[in-house]
Each structure stands twice: as C-alpha cells, then as structure tokens.
Design a protein around this motif. Structure first.
Motif, PDB file in Angstrom:
ATOM      1  N   GLN A 258      -5.942   1.859  -6.490  1.00 47.39           N
ATOM      2  CA  GLN A 258      -3.921   1.468  -6.266  1.00 47.39           C
ATOM      3  C   GLN A 258      -4.070   1.477  -4.631  1.00 47.39           C
ATOM      4  O   GLN A 258      -4.970   1.968  -3.929  1.00 47.39           O
ATOM      5  N   VAL A 259      -3.849   0.037  -4.311  1.00 49.24           N
ATOM      6  CA  VAL A 259      -3.408  -0.351  -2.614  1.00 49.24           C
ATOM      7  C   VAL A 259      -2.044  -0.546  -2.257  1.00 49.24           C
ATOM      8  O   VAL A 259      -0.815  -1.238  -2.886  1.00 49.24           O
ATOM      9  N   THR A 260      -2.193   0.280  -1.374  1.00 43.74           N
ATOM     10  CA  THR A 260      -0.998  -0.088  -0.771  1.00 43.74           C
ATOM     11  C   THR A 260      -0.750  -0.992   0.484  1.00 43.74           C
ATOM     12  O   THR A 260      -1.599  -1.328   1.700  1.00 43.74           O
ATOM     13  N   SER A 261       0.295  -1.946   0.886  1.00 40.05           N
ATOM     14  CA  SER A 261       0.679  -1.975   1.926  1.00 40.05           C
ATOM     15  C   SER A 261       1.008  -1.500   3.022  1.00 40.05           C
ATOM     16  O   SER A 261       2.384  -1.038   3.522  1.00 40.05           O
ATOM     17  N   HIS A 262       0.595  -1.579   4.426  1.00 46.03           N
ATOM     18  CA  HIS A 262       0.947  -0.088   5.024  1.00 46.03           C
ATOM     19  C   HIS A 262       2.196  -1.261   6.331  1.00 46.03           C
ATOM     20  O   HIS A 262       2.338  -3.289   5.901  1.00 46.03           O
TER      21      HIS A 262
ATOM     22  N   CYS B 238      -4.924   3.729  -1.340  1.00 41.87           N
ATOM     23  CA  CYS B 238      -4.247   4.946  -1.472  1.00 41.87           C
ATOM     24  C   CYS B 238      -5.127   5.742  -2.639  1.00 41.87           C
ATOM     25  O   CYS B 238      -4.666   7.177  -2.828  1.00 41.87           O
ATOM     26  N   ASP B 239      -5.484   5.311  -4.131  1.00 42.83           N
ATOM     27  CA  ASP B 239      -5.840   6.180  -5.009  1.00 42.83           C
ATOM     28  C   ASP B 239      -6.877   5.478  -6.003  1.00 42.83           C
ATOM     29  O   ASP B 239      -6.530   3.923  -5.853  1.00 42.83           O
TER      30      ASP B 239
ATOM     31  N   LYS C 208      -3.920  -3.914   4.697  1.00 44.55           N
ATOM     32  CA  LYS C 208      -3.931  -3.390   3.012  1.00 44.55           C
ATOM     33  C   LYS C 208      -4.243  -1.481   3.153  1.00 44.55           C
ATOM     34  O   LYS C 208      -5.767  -2.136   3.691  1.00 44.55           O
ATOM     35  N   LYS C 209      -4.410  -0.113   3.232  1.00 45.10           N
ATOM     36  CA  LYS C 209      -5.237   0.591   2.336  1.00 45.10           C
ATOM     37  C   LYS C 209      -5.452   1.406   1.266  1.00 45.10           C
ATOM     38  O   LYS C 209      -4.267   0.576   0.178  1.00 45.10           O
TER      39      LYS C 209
ATOM     40  N   LYS D 197      -0.079  -7.710   7.399  1.00 46.22           N
ATOM     41  CA  LYS D 197       0.562  -6.378   6.319  1.00 46.22           C
ATOM     42  C   LYS D 197      -1.038  -5.573   6.205  1.00 46.22           C
ATOM     43  O   LYS D 197      -2.109  -6.497   5.631  1.00 46.22           O
TER      44      LYS D 197
END
Length: 504
Positions: free
Chosen positions: A204-208, A160-161, A157-158, A155
């Motif tokens: 804050q990191v989200t999985s794309h 986001c905020d 991870k990017k 996955k």
C-alpha cells in the motif's frame, strides 16, 4: 495620524509620498560572520540577479555560485483564490510575505579549451516565462549559456503497509511453502503440483506532501562570443532575446540549437570599436519592438518589422551634448548600465553611473526627467576610477503603476524617486534591519566584459567618502540588484548574500 493610517492613505492616494518599512530578510549574516568564499576573490553566495514573476507570487534570485533560489508568497491567496482575512495581522494594509520554496544548481564552472578561457558559473540574469499546468518556467544565464528550467511540485509516495510476514519472505518476496516432506522451497510455482496456493504481498502506497523539482528543459549555448549581459522575454510568449557586448540574438523557446542574429555592432576592425551593448529589453506589449543601450549613453529603439537585421534603429534616445569641456570620465559615467520599460510600455527607465533617467518613447529629444543619484561623487571620480568602483553596474526598476522608480547605491543604500509629473518624492533606505550596524566589507571582482575593457585590473586600495547628507560612504558595500513587485509597492533588493524586502 499614525504610521499605519499614513500607509493606508498613501495606498489610497498614489500622489502621496510612501512610507517605506522593512518587511523580511533572507540570509542575513550576523556581525563578524564571513561570506563563504570560492577561489581568491569571489563569494559564491553573493546575489547577482533578482526577478519577480508576472503575478508577483514568486521571486527568484541567482548568485555567483550558479544557484537559483525560488521564494513563494504566503499571504497572497488562500486555496479558494480569495484574499486572506487580515484579522491576525498587525497591519491594516497587509504587506507581501515570502518563504523559501526551493533551490537548484543552474550553472557550473566551465572551461573553453579553444579559447583557454574560464567560464564562471555566476548567474547574470533571470527571467520568468509563462506558467503552464501549475509549473513554473524561467530562463537563467551566465556569461555564455542560457538554460530553460521547469519547476513543478511532485508528490512524494511512500510505502505505508505490506501484508506479508517478513520472516517468511524469501527470494523476490514470494512466500515459501512446504513440499516434499516439509522442506521449504520458493520460486517453484511452475512445478506441477508443487504449490497448492500462492500468496503475493500487497504493498500500500500513500502520497505525502509535494516537493518542488527543477528540471532543465533546454540549453541555449554556443551563440555568443562575448559575455551575455541581458535576456528578455517577448510578449508573444514564444521568443526571447539574449545580448552580449556586440550582438543581440533572437531565440525561439522551443528551439535550442539555432538563433537569429538581429543586431550586430561589431566593426570590421576591432580597433574601430567605439561602443558596446550594455543592456537589452523587449517592449512589454508590442512583440515587434525592443530597446538596447550602449556604453556611450544612448538608447536605441528598433522595430523587427522594418528589416531582419536591425542595424538601423527607428528611434535614438540620448542626452543632448552638454556645453563645456569634457573630462576623461565623461564617457565612462555616461554608460547606461540598465534599462527597464514601464508596464504599459510608453516610458523607459535608464540608469547610468550618476543618474536615473525617464524617457518617453514618443519623444526622442531628451529625457522627460532626470534624477541625481550620485551627484555628490563628482569630486571623487579619480578615486572611483582607481578602485574600479566607477565601473559598477547598478540596476533600476519601476513600479507597476509607473509612478515611482528605484535604484541602488553604495553603503547598501537604495533610493526611490517619484517619476510622475510634478512629483518631488524621494526616499533613501538602507538594506538592513538595523540601519546603524557596522558594515562588513565584501570582496568584489570587476566585470571583464568588453564594456569595461578600459579597466580590468583591480587595485587593492579602497576609498571612502560621504554622501549628499555627509554620511560616511562605503564603496565596498554596494546595492547593485533590486526588483519592484509588479502589482504592489514592494521592493526586493540584494546586499551581498542577503535578500531584503521592503513595502509601503
């Protein structure tokens, strides 16, 4: 009955002839487009190996440039594991559909300084291993080195905020504060009384979406003096064999620095060399049995339980010697280029230059069936020898139910035969969406393995002829590599740098 009804009927009754149809193509060139070349005579993107995995949901190809390309099936199952509905398809019998998954550079060109020998990056064989924890595992080999690859979705991870003001961030990202008369300072959190409060940014990191990543787990090298022509996985899931012209080695997947030599046909003097190993394959269910073929047209079945060094075979399969005079080409065209076990392991398929043969491993008196592939080329053996086409190594494959077999030919043609007792089914297809399109010659280089030691100089002259139906035959376009889906009537075949898919 229309074509779709015939396809359904053939699926329900395996004895009926199959109606083959084009399904997909990857990498097809447009008219006049040249293949990307590397060096003088080799095209790096020409496919040199094809292999389905055991489930049929993944397909791998290797090319002359040392790359492995993976494809995954898109129509097979949905997220719940059930077969998808067919309401959106035009076919009542849904055919396999694949899409590109990923590719990676498996091998690079090398140079053996001790022998002053260039080692090509070309992928000779690919074999799938057992999957584990959602990861795919496969073996790939060039002439000298075998590699064990793991392909797994990772996955991405990017960020986001970030809850800080970029204009107030200094140094390592801490927030500047005003002390000593309003002069902003940073990184003074250890000064007593210097900062009344400290703010740290929160990221804050989200999985794309996930992306497949290939990683080489092991490299099996320095075990072969001659070109590796075969690798084959054992049914125990722990070992595999690799074969070159004179030896077969047994490996453990977990141990890369040593192997055990189980077959050695090298004579004391190389002048006494009379035959070489051309292909080797493990039995699909019995982990102690394997078969290997030779340039003299024989196939030997060996049992690892009999002795550690399997120089003696348990069974020998060869065509009874034909009466009459032998020609210069007799032994050349008898050389077996490929062998494949049927899924249940009782029958063995072999391909020589002229024919496709089916053997029963319980009967060593001769093949149970012989299928003529290149019978019409007998009058042209001299021309085939002059342009080195007689040394082309065509592969073969057998269906999962063992009722049919397929092999390639010239002009990008491949042939399908019914191999069940009493079957007369035969079909000839061209690897092209447009069977009438004009063929573009592809540069080809003959193998320089010991199995072609009698002929290693490529001549510039090209010959053409006609096939059994008096159609023009092009020796420069040849379909050497193909694979049958393990569970369905679907064939993947390679014509130059294009991968064609057919189904029935």
């Amino acid at each position: 009955m229309n074509g779709d009804d015939e396809a359904v009927a053939a699926s329900a009754d395996p004895s009926l002839p199959l109606d083959w149809r084009f399904s997909q193509v990857f990498g097809e060139r447009s008219a006049g487009e040249e293949v990307q070349e590397a060096g003088v005579s080799s095209a790096v993107d020409i496919i040199s190996a094809i292999e389905f995995d055991h489930s049929g949901d993944h397909l791998a190809t290797g090319d002359r440039g040392g790359r492995v390309v993976l494809f995954e099936r898109t129509d097979a199952k949905n997220s719940s594991g059930a077969r998808r509905d067919l309401e959106e398809t035009d076919y009542p019998l849904r055919h396999p559909e694949f899409r590109y998954k990923t590719e990676f550079q498996s091998h690079d060109p090398e140079f053996d300084y001790l022998k002053s020998l260039e080692i090509e990056e070309k992928i000779n064989k690919i074999r799938w291993c057992q999957t584990a924890n959602g990861a795919l595992f496969l073996l790939s080999t060039n002439d000298k080195t075998i590699k064990f690859w793991k392909v797994q979705d990772k996955k991405i991870k990017k960020i986001c905020d970030i809850n800080s003001d970029p204009s107030r961030a200094v140094g390592n990202g801490t927030i500047a504060t005003s002390v000593n008369g309003g002069v902003p300072e940073a990184n003074n959190s250890f000064i007593p009384g210097g900062i009344s409060s400290l703010r740290l940014p929160v990221i804050q990191v989200t999985s794309h979406e996930s992306s497949p990543v290939a990683r080489c787990r092991r490299v099996y090298s320095h075990a072969h003096d001659y070109h590796i022509n075969s690798i084959s996985n054992n049914s125990d899931g722990e070992t595999f064999i690799s074969a070159d012209d004179l030896r077969i080695n047994l490996w453990n997947l977990e141990i890369s620095n040593q192997s055990f030599n189980i077959v050695d046909v090298k004579p004391a003097k190389m002048e006494d060399l009379s035959e070489v190993i051309t292909s080797a394959e493990f039995h699909p269910t019995h982990c102690n049995m394997l078969a290997y073929s030779s340039s003299k047209g024989s196939i030997r079945l060996i049992d690892l339980r009999q002795s550690a060094l399997c120089d003696s075979h348990s069974k020998l399969f060869e065509e009874p010697e034909a009466a009459g005079p032998k020609s210069f080409f007799t032994e050349i065209i008898a050389s077996v280029s490929d062998i494949k076990f049927a899924k249940e392991g009782r029958y063995l398929l072999s391909r020589d230059y002229m024919t496709l043969k089916l053997w029963d491993i319980n009967m060593d008196s001769g093949p149970v069936a012989t299928f003529q592939v290149h019978e019409y080329l007998k009058p042209k053996l001299c021309d085939l020898y002059e342009n080195d086409s007689i040394f082309d190594k065509f592969e073969c494959c057998i269906s999962g139910n063992g009722l049919r077999a397929a092999t390639g030919s010239y002009s990008n043609l491949f042939r399908v035969f019914g191999v069940s007792p009493g079957s007369t089914e035969t079909a000839t297809l061209e690897a092209s969406r447009n069977p009438t399109r004009r063929h573009i010659p592809i540069p080809s280089r003959p193998s320089r393995a010991l199995s072609s030691i009698t002929r290693v100089v490529s001549r510039g002259s090209e010959s053409s002829g006609v096939d059994g139906n008096s159609n023009a035959l092009d020796y420069t376009t040849k379909l050497l590599h193909l694979a049958w889906h393990p569970n369905e009537n679907s064939i993947a075949c390679a014509a130059a740098n294009s991968l064609y898919m057919y189904y029935a």
